[in-house]
Design a protein around this motif. Sequence first.
Motif, PDB file in Angstrom:
ATOM      1  N   ASN A 255      16.319 -10.658  -2.301  1.00  9.38           N
ATOM      2  CA  ASN A 255      14.963 -10.128  -2.326  1.00  9.38           C
ATOM      3  C   ASN A 255      15.019  -8.613  -2.431  1.00  9.38           C
ATOM      4  OD1 ASN A 255      14.772 -12.655  -0.126  1.00  9.38           O
ATOM      5  ND2 ASN A 255      13.258 -12.630  -1.761  1.00  9.38           N
ATOM      6  N   PHE A 256      14.255  -8.093  -3.366  1.00 17.41           N
ATOM      7  CA  PHE A 256      14.279  -6.670  -3.645  1.00 17.41           C
ATOM      8  C   PHE A 256      12.969  -6.015  -3.233  1.00 17.41           C
ATOM      9  CE2 PHE A 256      18.087  -6.165  -6.241  1.00 17.41           C
ATOM     10  CZ  PHE A 256      18.376  -7.480  -6.555  1.00 17.41           C
ATOM     11  N   MET A 257      13.113  -4.803  -2.747  1.00 19.92           N
ATOM     12  CA  MET A 257      11.967  -3.905  -2.634  1.00 19.92           C
ATOM     13  C   MET A 257      12.350  -2.642  -3.375  1.00 19.92           C
ATOM     14  SD  MET A 257       9.952  -4.470   0.883  1.00 19.92           S
ATOM     15  CE  MET A 257       8.505  -3.843   0.015  1.00 19.92           C
ATOM     16  N   ALA A 258      11.414  -2.144  -4.153  1.00 16.68           N
ATOM     17  CA  ALA A 258      11.784  -1.099  -5.091  1.00 16.68           C
ATOM     18  C   ALA A 258      10.654  -0.095  -5.284  1.00 16.68           C
ATOM     19  CB  ALA A 258      12.133  -1.725  -6.443  1.00 16.68           C
ATOM     20  N   TRP A 259      11.042   1.049  -5.804  1.00 15.63           N
ATOM     21  CA  TRP A 259      10.108   2.078  -6.261  1.00 15.63           C
ATOM     22  C   TRP A 259      10.273   2.223  -7.768  1.00 15.63           C
ATOM     23  CZ3 TRP A 259       6.313   4.072  -3.403  1.00 15.63           C
ATOM     24  CH2 TRP A 259       6.429   4.022  -2.006  1.00 15.63           C
ATOM     25  N   TYR A 260       9.144   2.239  -8.454  1.00 17.58           N
ATOM     26  CA  TYR A 260       9.103   2.499  -9.886  1.00 17.58           C
ATOM     27  C   TYR A 260       8.258   3.737 -10.130  1.00 17.58           C
ATOM     28  CZ  TYR A 260      11.060  -2.080 -11.131  1.00 17.58           C
ATOM     29  OH  TYR A 260      11.890  -3.174 -11.281  1.00 17.58           O
TER      30      TYR A 260
ATOM     31  N   ASN B  49       7.242  -2.064  -5.262  1.00 20.35           N
ATOM     32  CA  ASN B  49       7.346  -3.412  -5.806  1.00 20.35           C
ATOM     33  C   ASN B  49       8.177  -4.276  -4.880  1.00 20.35           C
ATOM     34  OD1 ASN B  49       9.526  -5.143  -7.633  1.00 20.35           O
ATOM     35  ND2 ASN B  49       7.412  -5.401  -8.312  1.00 20.35           N
ATOM     36  N   ALA B  50       7.778  -5.516  -4.763  1.00 28.76           N
ATOM     37  CA  ALA B  50       8.565  -6.508  -4.022  1.00 28.76           C
ATOM     38  C   ALA B  50       8.764  -7.711  -4.936  1.00 28.76           C
ATOM     39  CB  ALA B  50       7.847  -6.921  -2.743  1.00 28.76           C
ATOM     40  N   ASN B  51       9.997  -8.130  -5.092  1.00 28.88           N
ATOM     41  CA  ASN B  51      10.256  -9.264  -5.969  1.00 28.88           C
ATOM     42  C   ASN B  51      11.451 -10.066  -5.506  1.00 28.88           C
ATOM     43  OD1 ASN B  51      12.800  -8.592  -7.828  1.00 28.88           O
ATOM     44  ND2 ASN B  51      11.667  -6.695  -7.506  1.00 28.88           N
TER      45      ASN B  51
ATOM     46  N   ASP C 227       6.457 -11.448  -7.447  1.00 30.60           N
ATOM     47  CA  ASP C 227       6.572 -10.097  -8.012  1.00 30.60           C
ATOM     48  C   ASP C 227       5.268  -9.379  -7.687  1.00 30.60           C
ATOM     49  OD1 ASP C 227       7.029  -8.720 -11.387  1.00 30.60           O
ATOM     50  OD2 ASP C 227       7.401  -7.876  -9.399  1.00 30.60           O
ATOM     51  N   TYR C 228       5.287  -8.585  -6.642  1.00 30.59           N
ATOM     52  CA  TYR C 228       4.088  -7.914  -6.168  1.00 30.59           C
ATOM     53  C   TYR C 228       4.187  -6.408  -6.389  1.00 30.59           C
ATOM     54  CZ  TYR C 228       3.331 -12.331  -3.702  1.00 30.59           C
ATOM     55  OH  TYR C 228       3.160 -13.653  -3.385  1.00 30.59           O
TER      56      TYR C 228
ATOM     57  N   GLN D  91       0.850  -1.180   0.000  1.00 28.69           N
ATOM     58  CA  GLN D  91       0.000   0.000   0.000  1.00 28.69           C
ATOM     59  C   GLN D  91       0.888   1.232   0.000  1.00 28.69           C
ATOM     60  OE1 GLN D  91      -3.505  -0.058   0.131  1.00 28.69           O
ATOM     61  NE2 GLN D  91      -3.533   2.166  -0.070  1.00 28.69           N
ATOM     62  N   ALA D  92       0.932   1.926  -1.133  1.00 26.13           N
ATOM     63  CA  ALA D  92       1.767   3.125  -1.258  1.00 26.13           C
ATOM     64  C   ALA D  92       0.981   4.362  -0.859  1.00 26.13           C
ATOM     65  CB  ALA D  92       2.264   3.258  -2.682  1.00 26.13           C
TER      66      ALA D  92
END
Length: 121
Positions: A32-37, A96-98, A109-110, A4-5
């Motif tokens: 494991n990555f958490m990211a902003w696009y 994003n979480a992937n 990939d969420y 939830q952004a």
Amino acid sequence: VQLQASGGGLVQAGGSLRLSCAASEMILGVNNFMAWYRQAPGKQRELVAETTGSNRVNYANSAKGRFTISADKTKNTLYLQMNSLQPDDTGVYYCNANGPDPRTAIEYDYWGQGTQVTVSS
């Protein structure tokens, strides 16, 4: 995993915003990555910043020196501090979480729903 952004809004050029992404769970292993696009109007979604459980971070060239990504695992929240915002930063920002789930080895990939950032000149 649900993401939830929040934190977007309208800001003048040179201003700052802090985006937050609340995760139902945060998996932050080495791979494991958490990211902003970001997706600007009429453009493809692009990576802004990403981080891993080993605290590796990676920024788009446009974000280097202005944006800071961080993760608070105690709060299951990902942040993006954005300073010196410019009109080109306008867009919908998605978290994003992937990566491979360390419990099952299944790739995930969420995506969150996005939060609008508008920077006026």
